[in-house]
Design a protein around this motif. Structure first.
Motif, PDB file in Angstrom:
ATOM      1  N   TRP A  72       3.936   0.654   2.488  1.00  0.00           N
ATOM      2  CA  TRP A  72       3.790  -0.474   3.407  1.00  0.00           C
ATOM      3  C   TRP A  72       3.736  -1.747   2.597  1.00  0.00           C
ATOM      4  CZ3 TRP A  72      -0.004  -4.229   3.759  1.00  0.00           C
ATOM      5  CH2 TRP A  72      -0.056  -4.979   4.932  1.00  0.00           C
ATOM      6  N   SER A  73       4.480  -2.761   3.023  1.00  0.00           N
ATOM      7  CA  SER A  73       4.494  -4.026   2.287  1.00  0.00           C
ATOM      8  C   SER A  73       4.388  -5.194   3.253  1.00  0.00           C
ATOM      9  CB  SER A  73       5.778  -4.156   1.449  1.00  0.00           C
ATOM     10  OG  SER A  73       6.922  -4.126   2.274  1.00  0.00           O
ATOM     11  N   LYS A  74       3.786  -6.279   2.756  1.00  0.00           N
ATOM     12  CA  LYS A  74       3.643  -7.487   3.568  1.00  0.00           C
ATOM     13  C   LYS A  74       3.663  -8.690   2.659  1.00  0.00           C
ATOM     14  CE  LYS A  74       0.965  -9.551   7.329  1.00  0.00           C
ATOM     15  NZ  LYS A  74      -0.095  -9.320   8.329  1.00  0.00           N
ATOM     16  N   SER A  75       4.310  -9.765   3.113  1.00  0.00           N
ATOM     17  CA  SER A  75       4.337 -11.010   2.352  1.00  0.00           C
ATOM     18  C   SER A  75       4.439 -12.187   3.311  1.00  0.00           C
ATOM     19  CB  SER A  75       5.517 -11.024   1.363  1.00  0.00           C
ATOM     20  OG  SER A  75       6.748 -10.984   2.058  1.00  0.00           O
ATOM     21  N   PHE A  76       3.847 -13.309   2.927  1.00  0.00           N
ATOM     22  CA  PHE A  76       3.981 -14.537   3.699  1.00  0.00           C
ATOM     23  C   PHE A  76       3.663 -15.723   2.806  1.00  0.00           C
ATOM     24  CE2 PHE A  76      -0.360 -13.017   4.399  1.00  0.00           C
ATOM     25  CZ  PHE A  76      -1.128 -14.125   4.090  1.00  0.00           C
ATOM     26  N   GLY A  77       4.274 -16.839   3.118  1.00  0.00           N
ATOM     27  CA  GLY A  77       4.034 -18.071   2.394  1.00  0.00           C
ATOM     28  C   GLY A  77       3.312 -19.080   3.259  1.00  0.00           C
ATOM     29  N   GLN A  78       3.104 -20.270   2.696  1.00  0.00           N
ATOM     30  CA  GLN A  78       2.329 -21.299   3.377  1.00  0.00           C
ATOM     31  C   GLN A  78       2.950 -21.689   4.715  1.00  0.00           C
ATOM     32  OE1 GLN A  78       1.440 -24.581   0.857  1.00  0.00           O
ATOM     33  NE2 GLN A  78       0.099 -25.599   2.317  1.00  0.00           N
ATOM     34  N   SER A  79       4.249 -21.813   4.758  1.00  0.00           N
ATOM     35  CA  SER A  79       4.933 -22.209   5.996  1.00  0.00           C
ATOM     36  C   SER A  79       5.949 -21.155   6.425  1.00  0.00           C
ATOM     37  CB  SER A  79       5.648 -23.550   5.787  1.00  0.00           C
ATOM     38  OG  SER A  79       6.575 -23.471   4.717  1.00  0.00           O
ATOM     39  N   GLU A  80       5.756 -19.924   5.964  1.00  0.00           N
ATOM     40  CA  GLU A  80       6.701 -18.855   6.260  1.00  0.00           C
ATOM     41  C   GLU A  80       6.067 -17.836   7.194  1.00  0.00           C
ATOM     42  OE1 GLU A  80       7.644 -17.205   2.515  1.00  0.00           O
ATOM     43  OE2 GLU A  80       8.656 -18.988   1.751  1.00  0.00           O
ATOM     44  N   LYS A  81       6.893 -17.234   8.026  1.00  0.00           N
ATOM     45  CA  LYS A  81       6.436 -16.159   8.883  1.00  0.00           C
ATOM     46  C   LYS A  81       6.227 -14.900   8.049  1.00  0.00           C
ATOM     47  CE  LYS A  81       7.641 -13.721  13.148  1.00  0.00           C
ATOM     48  NZ  LYS A  81       8.672 -13.562  14.220  1.00  0.00           N
ATOM     49  N   ALA A  82       5.187 -14.160   8.364  1.00  0.00           N
ATOM     50  CA  ALA A  82       4.893 -12.939   7.624  1.00  0.00           C
ATOM     51  C   ALA A  82       6.027 -11.923   7.781  1.00  0.00           C
ATOM     52  CB  ALA A  82       3.585 -12.339   8.102  1.00  0.00           C
ATOM     53  N   VAL A  83       6.357 -11.254   6.682  1.00  0.00           N
ATOM     54  CA  VAL A  83       7.370 -10.201   6.676  1.00  0.00           C
ATOM     55  C   VAL A  83       6.667  -8.884   6.385  1.00  0.00           C
ATOM     56  CG1 VAL A  83       9.451  -9.321   5.579  1.00  0.00           C
ATOM     57  CG2 VAL A  83       9.154 -11.790   5.896  1.00  0.00           C
ATOM     58  N   THR A  84       6.745  -7.962   7.329  1.00  0.00           N
ATOM     59  CA  THR A  84       6.097  -6.662   7.185  1.00  0.00           C
ATOM     60  C   THR A  84       7.141  -5.570   7.307  1.00  0.00           C
ATOM     61  OG1 THR A  84       4.103  -7.569   8.238  1.00  0.00           O
ATOM     62  CG2 THR A  84       4.234  -5.190   8.035  1.00  0.00           C
ATOM     63  N   ALA A  85       7.033  -4.554   6.459  1.00  0.00           N
ATOM     64  CA  ALA A  85       7.975  -3.442   6.505  1.00  0.00           C
ATOM     65  C   ALA A  85       7.279  -2.181   6.004  1.00  0.00           C
ATOM     66  CB  ALA A  85       9.216  -3.736   5.662  1.00  0.00           C
ATOM     67  N   MET A  86       7.856  -1.039   6.350  1.00  0.00           N
ATOM     68  CA  MET A  86       7.302   0.227   5.885  1.00  0.00           C
ATOM     69  C   MET A  86       8.427   1.221   5.647  1.00  0.00           C
ATOM     70  SD  MET A  86       4.160   2.466   7.478  1.00  0.00           S
ATOM     71  CE  MET A  86       4.806   2.378   9.148  1.00  0.00           C
ATOM     72  N   ASP A  87       8.413   1.829   4.470  1.00  0.00           N
ATOM     73  CA  ASP A  87       9.357   2.889   4.129  1.00  0.00           C
ATOM     74  C   ASP A  87       8.629   4.219   4.198  1.00  0.00           C
ATOM     75  OD1 ASP A  87      11.928   1.541   3.347  1.00  0.00           O
ATOM     76  OD2 ASP A  87      10.560   0.489   2.002  1.00  0.00           O
ATOM     77  N   ILE A 110       0.862  -1.178   0.000  1.00  0.00           N
ATOM     78  CA  ILE A 110       0.000   0.000   0.000  1.00  0.00           C
ATOM     79  C   ILE A 110       0.899   1.228   0.000  1.00  0.00           C
ATOM     80  CG2 ILE A 110      -1.776   1.301   1.238  1.00  0.00           C
ATOM     81  CD1 ILE A 110      -2.636  -1.315   2.540  1.00  0.00           C
ATOM     82  N   GLU A 111       0.692   2.100  -0.968  1.00  0.00           N
ATOM     83  CA  GLU A 111       1.470   3.334  -1.061  1.00  0.00           C
ATOM     84  C   GLU A 111       0.539   4.521  -0.843  1.00  0.00           C
ATOM     85  OE1 GLU A 111       4.645   5.416  -4.140  1.00  0.00           O
ATOM     86  OE2 GLU A 111       2.912   4.343  -4.954  1.00  0.00           O
ATOM     87  N   ILE A 112       0.915   5.397   0.081  1.00  0.00           N
ATOM     88  CA  ILE A 112       0.151   6.616   0.333  1.00  0.00           C
ATOM     89  C   ILE A 112       1.090   7.808   0.156  1.00  0.00           C
ATOM     90  CG2 ILE A 112      -1.317   7.892   1.928  1.00  0.00           C
ATOM     91  CD1 ILE A 112      -1.908   5.330   3.382  1.00  0.00           C
ATOM     92  N   LYS A 113       0.750   8.683  -0.760  1.00  0.00           N
ATOM     93  CA  LYS A 113       1.529   9.894  -0.997  1.00  0.00           C
ATOM     94  C   LYS A 113       0.832  11.083  -0.345  1.00  0.00           C
ATOM     95  CE  LYS A 113       3.434   8.313  -5.433  1.00  0.00           C
ATOM     96  NZ  LYS A 113       3.569   8.608  -6.884  1.00  0.00           N
ATOM     97  N   ASN A 114       1.621  11.957   0.250  1.00  0.00           N
ATOM     98  CA  ASN A 114       1.108  13.163   0.903  1.00  0.00           C
ATOM     99  C   ASN A 114       0.137  12.827   2.032  1.00  0.00           C
ATOM    100  OD1 ASN A 114       2.530  14.900  -0.938  1.00  0.00           O
ATOM    101  ND2 ASN A 114       0.923  14.515  -2.446  1.00  0.00           N
ATOM    102  N   LEU A 115       0.564  11.923   2.905  1.00  0.00           N
ATOM    103  CA  LEU A 115      -0.241  11.544   4.064  1.00  0.00           C
ATOM    104  C   LEU A 115      -0.053  12.585   5.164  1.00  0.00           C
ATOM    105  CD1 LEU A 115      -1.970   9.452   5.636  1.00  0.00           C
ATOM    106  CD2 LEU A 115       0.185   8.380   6.334  1.00  0.00           C
ATOM    107  N   GLN A 116      -1.145  13.203   5.576  1.00  0.00           N
ATOM    108  CA  GLN A 116      -1.095  14.203   6.635  1.00  0.00           C
ATOM    109  C   GLN A 116      -1.002  13.519   7.995  1.00  0.00           C
ATOM    110  OE1 GLN A 116      -1.079  17.603   6.631  1.00  0.00           O
ATOM    111  NE2 GLN A 116      -1.002  17.707   4.398  1.00  0.00           N
ATOM    112  N   LEU A 117      -0.070  13.955   8.826  1.00  0.00           N
ATOM    113  CA  LEU A 117       0.074  13.420  10.176  1.00  0.00           C
ATOM    114  C   LEU A 117      -0.943  14.117  11.080  1.00  0.00           C
ATOM    115  CD1 LEU A 117       3.977  13.333  10.371  1.00  0.00           C
ATOM    116  CD2 LEU A 117       2.412  11.453   9.831  1.00  0.00           C
ATOM    117  N   ASN A 118      -2.130  13.529  11.160  1.00  0.00           N
ATOM    118  CA  ASN A 118      -3.234  14.165  11.868  1.00  0.00           C
ATOM    119  C   ASN A 118      -3.892  13.186  12.842  1.00  0.00           C
ATOM    120  OD1 ASN A 118      -4.698  12.440  10.194  1.00  0.00           O
ATOM    121  ND2 ASN A 118      -5.192  14.055   8.725  1.00  0.00           N
TER     122      ASN A 118
END
Length: 219
Positions: A118-133, A82-90
């Motif tokens: 924001w990105s997220k990925s997971f496989g059938q037997s893999e732990k979810a990987v979440t990150a945010m730039d 998910i990409e959000i451009k010009n997100l106001q910190l409110n």
């Protein structure tokens, strides 16, 4: 998660239908920040469902959502962003944060605008990987334990569970400028720690700055 308003369905009699969404609203339960006005396709393919790109523009803010859900027996999982451009910190963003994240917000008192991926990925037997730039263009903060504000913060931050990597190239501070690189550690704990290298230029060494640095330095 929720989706509302009109849904147009094409190729219902085909093996691989496509849903075209118009003006839908969604809210992710783990980050309940509402996004409305989304448009785009969801495609049903052999072995996976392709989501988006879904796009929304509300004023200066743009949202893009894209992902793929795999449902084959041999390969189950998800990857998306998910990409959000010009997100106001409110207040809306603050209300979507977890309690421990709100504690950090309350210590920094941020305002301004950021770009977020924001990105997220997971496989059938893999732990979810979440990150945010996070890209900061002109953010201001007023730390609760520091008398002087920091204005026009520009730089990048990379979040992953438990740690934020910081690369701040510019901040207006004490009539001069400051930059820093390093990490904010233990961000899910009651007392996060900062491990950074600072560089200062053209600071005004007055009583206000000295007082903000603590009693031992002042003495």
């Amino acid at each position: 998660d929720t989706a509302t308003t009109e849904i147009y369905t094409l190729s219902l009699h085909d093996a691989l239908p496509i849903l075209l969404f118009y003006d839908i609203a969604i809210s992710y339960k783990k980050f309940p920040y509402p996004v409305s006005g989304l448009e785009g396709p969801v495609k049903f393919n052999d072995g996976y469902i392709s989501i988006g790109p879904l796009h929304s523009r509300q004023g200066n803010q743009e949202v893009n959502i894209e992902g793929r859900y795999y449902h084959e027996e041999q390969k189950k999982g998800f990857d998306g962003n998910i990409e959000i451009k010009n997100l106001q910190l409110n207040k809306q963003v603050y209300g979507a944060l977890k309690p421990e994240q709100q504690k950090i917000w309350n210590r920094l008192n941020p305002s301004g605008t950021v770009n977020v991926l924001w990105s997220k990925s997971f496989g059938q037997s893999e732990k979810a990987v979440t990150a945010m730039d996070i890209e900061l263009a002109a953010v201001n903060i007023q730390p609760d334990k520091f008398a002087l504000p920091l204005h026009n913060i520009a730089g990048k931050a990379h979040w992953q569970p438990g740690v934020i990597d910081l690369d701040i190239s510019h901040t207006d501070f004490a009539s001069g400028t400051m930059s820093l690189t390093g990490k904010l550690l233990q961000i899910d704990e009651a007392e996060p720690s900062l491990d950074c290298k600072f560089e200062f230029n053209d600071l005004l060494l007055d009583e206000k700055l000295v007082d903000s640095l603590g009693g031992k330095i002042h003495d």
